[in-house]
Design a protein around this motif. Structure first.
Motif, PDB file in Angstrom:
ATOM      1  N   ALA A 138      -2.800   4.220 -10.702  1.00  0.00           N
ATOM      2  CA  ALA A 138      -1.869   4.029  -9.589  1.00  0.00           C
ATOM      3  C   ALA A 138      -2.376   4.732  -8.333  1.00  0.00           C
ATOM      4  N   ALA A 139      -2.882   5.949  -8.508  1.00  0.00           N
ATOM      5  CA  ALA A 139      -3.418   6.694  -7.371  1.00  0.00           C
ATOM      6  C   ALA A 139      -4.649   6.004  -6.801  1.00  0.00           C
ATOM      7  N   GLN A 140      -5.496   5.486  -7.680  1.00  0.00           N
ATOM      8  CA  GLN A 140      -6.701   4.774  -7.238  1.00  0.00           C
ATOM      9  C   GLN A 140      -6.315   3.555  -6.400  1.00  0.00           C
ATOM     10  N   GLN A 141      -5.323   2.801  -6.866  1.00  0.00           N
ATOM     11  CA  GLN A 141      -4.884   1.610  -6.138  1.00  0.00           C
ATOM     12  C   GLN A 141      -4.285   1.982  -4.784  1.00  0.00           C
ATOM     13  N   ALA A 142      -3.614   3.131  -4.745  1.00  0.00           N
ATOM     14  CA  ALA A 142      -2.984   3.577  -3.504  1.00  0.00           C
ATOM     15  C   ALA A 142      -3.967   4.261  -2.555  1.00  0.00           C
ATOM     16  N   GLY A 143      -5.215   4.425  -2.988  1.00  0.00           N
ATOM     17  CA  GLY A 143      -6.219   5.065  -2.159  1.00  0.00           C
ATOM     18  C   GLY A 143      -6.067   6.565  -2.058  1.00  0.00           C
ATOM     19  N   ARG A 144      -5.383   7.154  -3.037  1.00  0.00           N
ATOM     20  CA  ARG A 144      -5.185   8.611  -3.043  1.00  0.00           C
ATOM     21  C   ARG A 144      -6.352   9.250  -3.792  1.00  0.00           C
ATOM     22  N   THR A 145      -7.182   9.968  -3.088  1.00  0.00           N
ATOM     23  CA  THR A 145      -8.367  10.580  -3.677  1.00  0.00           C
ATOM     24  C   THR A 145      -8.187  12.093  -3.792  1.00  0.00           C
ATOM     25  N   GLY A 146      -9.069  12.712  -4.612  1.00  0.00           N
ATOM     26  CA  GLY A 146      -9.079  14.162  -4.730  1.00  0.00           C
ATOM     27  C   GLY A 146      -7.987  14.734  -5.612  1.00  0.00           C
ATOM     28  N   MET A 147      -7.239  13.883  -6.297  1.00  0.00           N
ATOM     29  CA  MET A 147      -6.182  14.373  -7.175  1.00  0.00           C
ATOM     30  C   MET A 147      -6.729  14.693  -8.565  1.00  0.00           C
ATOM     31  N   VAL A 148      -5.968  15.455  -9.326  1.00  0.00           N
ATOM     32  CA  VAL A 148      -6.337  15.835 -10.689  1.00  0.00           C
ATOM     33  C   VAL A 148      -5.377  15.160 -11.661  1.00  0.00           C
ATOM     34  N   PHE A 149      -5.949  14.526 -12.701  1.00  0.00           N
ATOM     35  CA  PHE A 149      -5.145  13.850 -13.717  1.00  0.00           C
ATOM     36  C   PHE A 149      -5.589  14.345 -15.089  1.00  0.00           C
ATOM     37  N   ALA A 150      -4.630  14.830 -15.868  1.00  0.00           N
ATOM     38  CA  ALA A 150      -4.946  15.365 -17.188  1.00  0.00           C
ATOM     39  C   ALA A 150      -3.917  14.882 -18.194  1.00  0.00           C
ATOM     40  N   GLY A 151      -4.361  14.733 -19.455  1.00  0.00           N
ATOM     41  CA  GLY A 151      -3.476  14.250 -20.503  1.00  0.00           C
ATOM     42  C   GLY A 151      -3.695  14.980 -21.812  1.00  0.00           C
ATOM     43  N   ILE A 152      -3.054  14.463 -22.837  1.00  0.00           N
ATOM     44  CA  ILE A 152      -3.215  14.977 -24.203  1.00  0.00           C
ATOM     45  C   ILE A 152      -3.380  13.785 -25.135  1.00  0.00           C
ATOM     46  N   ASP A 153      -4.435  13.782 -25.918  1.00  0.00           N
ATOM     47  CA  ASP A 153      -4.697  12.805 -26.980  1.00  0.00           C
ATOM     48  C   ASP A 153      -6.154  12.827 -27.407  1.00  0.00           C
ATOM     49  N   GLY A 154      -7.045  12.635 -26.415  1.00  0.00           N
ATOM     50  CA  GLY A 154      -8.464  12.524 -26.748  1.00  0.00           C
ATOM     51  C   GLY A 154      -8.875  11.110 -27.092  1.00  0.00           C
ATOM     52  N   PHE A 155      -8.158  10.112 -26.547  1.00  0.00           N
ATOM     53  CA  PHE A 155      -8.523   8.718 -26.798  1.00  0.00           C
ATOM     54  C   PHE A 155      -9.950   8.450 -26.317  1.00  0.00           C
ATOM     55  N   PRO A 156     -10.700   7.607 -27.023  1.00  0.00           N
ATOM     56  CA  PRO A 156     -12.033   7.217 -26.539  1.00  0.00           C
ATOM     57  C   PRO A 156     -11.993   6.680 -25.104  1.00  0.00           C
ATOM     58  N   THR A 157     -10.931   5.938 -24.746  1.00  0.00           N
ATOM     59  CA  THR A 157     -10.810   5.424 -23.387  1.00  0.00           C
ATOM     60  C   THR A 157     -10.670   6.552 -22.370  1.00  0.00           C
ATOM     61  N   MET A 158     -10.069   7.657 -22.778  1.00  0.00           N
ATOM     62  CA  MET A 158      -9.927   8.797 -21.878  1.00  0.00           C
ATOM     63  C   MET A 158     -11.277   9.488 -21.695  1.00  0.00           C
ATOM     64  N   PHE A 159     -12.075   9.560 -22.754  1.00  0.00           N
ATOM     65  CA  PHE A 159     -13.423  10.117 -22.624  1.00  0.00           C
ATOM     66  C   PHE A 159     -14.201   9.330 -21.571  1.00  0.00           C
ATOM     67  N   THR A 160     -14.103   8.007 -21.626  1.00  0.00           N
ATOM     68  CA  THR A 160     -14.793   7.155 -20.647  1.00  0.00           C
ATOM     69  C   THR A 160     -14.262   7.406 -19.249  1.00  0.00           C
ATOM     70  N   ALA A 161     -12.942   7.526 -19.111  1.00  0.00           N
ATOM     71  CA  ALA A 161     -12.339   7.758 -17.798  1.00  0.00           C
ATOM     72  C   ALA A 161     -12.776   9.093 -17.212  1.00  0.00           C
ATOM     73  N   ILE A 162     -12.895  10.106 -18.059  1.00  0.00           N
ATOM     74  CA  ILE A 162     -13.372  11.408 -17.589  1.00  0.00           C
ATOM     75  C   ILE A 162     -14.830  11.303 -17.145  1.00  0.00           C
ATOM     76  N   SER A 163     -15.639  10.620 -17.933  1.00  0.00           N
ATOM     77  CA  SER A 163     -17.050  10.436 -17.573  1.00  0.00           C
ATOM     78  C   SER A 163     -17.194   9.705 -16.241  1.00  0.00           C
ATOM     79  N   ASP A 164     -16.280   8.748 -15.993  1.00  0.00           N
ATOM     80  CA  ASP A 164     -16.340   7.950 -14.767  1.00  0.00           C
ATOM     81  C   ASP A 164     -15.673   8.633 -13.582  1.00  0.00           C
ATOM     82  N   GLY A 165     -15.002   9.759 -13.825  1.00  0.00           N
ATOM     83  CA  GLY A 165     -14.340  10.477 -12.749  1.00  0.00           C
ATOM     84  C   GLY A 165     -12.957   9.972 -12.398  1.00  0.00           C
ATOM     85  N   LEU A 166     -12.428   9.009 -13.165  1.00  0.00           N
ATOM     86  CA  LEU A 166     -11.074   8.517 -12.909  1.00  0.00           C
ATOM     87  C   LEU A 166     -10.039   9.572 -13.259  1.00  0.00           C
ATOM     88  N   THR A 167     -10.225  10.237 -14.403  1.00  0.00           N
ATOM     89  CA  THR A 167      -9.368  11.351 -14.822  1.00  0.00           C
ATOM     90  C   THR A 167     -10.246  12.587 -14.995  1.00  0.00           C
TER      91      THR A 167
END
Length: 330
Positions: A240-269
């Motif tokens: 949602a932040a990416q779509q809104a053009g909001r940069t420099g924010m921090v996003f963190a979660g709990i689970d360790g999903f493989p998709t989250m690993f990818t998102a962290i590697s890509d800098g999305l989260t």
């Protein structure tokens, strides 16, 4: 969130429905035929859509096969009434132990009560019954208070100890939601420069988190971070932040999903606390076997630590360590 009186009434209604409907539940059996005897373990799991529950079931299957035990596994597809009926179905198959991951607190109380009445011990996984009149042999779960405290503390450090955040909660009143909220509030109490400007439930769901975060971003233009009490919600918030053009924010979660690993590697989260559901599923079966063999002296609660994964160490962590061999395919 329902009151305890309403929840208690719902439990009684579900138990009555079980008595009336008998074997109405649908069954998914991992071994042919209807197994009986002391080497049969019944499993009732909330769903087989969540990556957490899929991994937990995979761990159970692996441990049962290795030990030569029969596993009968049923998924409730997030339907509490169906799940209680499925527990009744498992009990009629003379399972020796019930491993139970309830869909909600109502199903937890009613399902465990049925097992108690049948004299079948219960290993609870991930969600603990919120009633005092049932008995479980042990409860296996992530230490969600510590996980939320650790990841929120890390997030606040990334913010320089000041700024506004939003928190996306799980279903209000769920065991994990209560514990993760407690952990983050503990971290907030230690960081007076951080202001939690909005708390909203997004039901563990990515799409719901996306929609909710859009509204939060509009209401709070200075927002610096979002803590999602699940990876799915953190991902939805970040998108949602990416779509809104909001940069420099921090996003963190709990689970360790493989998709989250990818998102962290890509800098999305930026971070997740990786749970260990595959190991927890195996542990549940190992405990069930101990109960069946009469030598169990199990602790009441078995809380498992989660691992903080960030951009600094994501390359060093393998999702299969947490979610089992199937994680490599996600």
């Amino acid at each position: 969130m329902h009151s305890s009186r309403i929840r208690r009434a719902s439990v009684l209604l579900l138990a009555g429905a079980v008595a009336a409907l008998g074997l109405a539940g649908c069954s998914t059996t991992d071994a042919g035929g209807a197994p009986t005897g002391s080497k049969t373990i019944g499993v009732s799991i909330a769903d087989q859509k969540s990556l957490f529950y899929i991994a937990a079931a995979d761990g159970m299957k692996a441990a049962a096969e290795e030990a030569g035990y029969t596993l009968v596994l049923e998924s409730a597809d997030n339907d509490a009434t169906r799940q209680v009926n499925q527990v009744q179905n498992l009990l009629t198959q003379q399972v020796g132990v019930l491993i139970y991951t309830p869909q909600d607190a109502t199903a937890a109380g009613a399902g465990v009560r049925l097992a108690n009445d049948a004299g079948v011990p219960v290993v609870a996984l991930d969600q603990k019954p919120e009633t005092d009149d049932v008995e479980i042999s042990t409860f296996i779960a992530t230490d969600s208070v510590k996980a939320a405290y650790d990841v929120c503390t890390w997030m606040f450090e990334q913010m320089g100890g000041e700024g506004d955040i939003a928190v996306l909660q799980g279903p209000l009143g769920a065991t994990a939601e209560l514990q993760r909220t407690e952990g983050c509030k503990k971290a907030l109490a230690e960081n007076p420069g951080i202001n939690a400007v909005q708390w909203e439930s997004a039901g563990w769901d990515e799409t719901q988190a996306f929609d909710t975060t859009q509204n939060i971003l509009t209401a709070h233009p200075e927002l610096k971070a979002v803590f999602g009490e699940s990876d799915a919600m953190a991902l939805g918030a970040a998108k949602a932040a990416q779509q809104a053009g909001r940069t420099g924010m921090v996003f963190a979660g709990i689970d360790g999903f493989p998709t989250m690993f990818t998102a962290i590697s890509d800098g999305l989260t930026q971070a997740t606390m990786a749970q260990q559901p595959y190991m927890m599923g195996k542990l549940a079966v190992e405990n069930a076997i101990q109960l069946l063999e009469g030598g169990a002296d199990l602790p009441q609660d078995q809380y498992q630590d989660a691992v903080l994964v960030t951009g600094d160490n994501v390359a060093e962590n393998d999702p299969t360590k947490f979610y089992g061999p199937e994680a490599a395919r996600n």
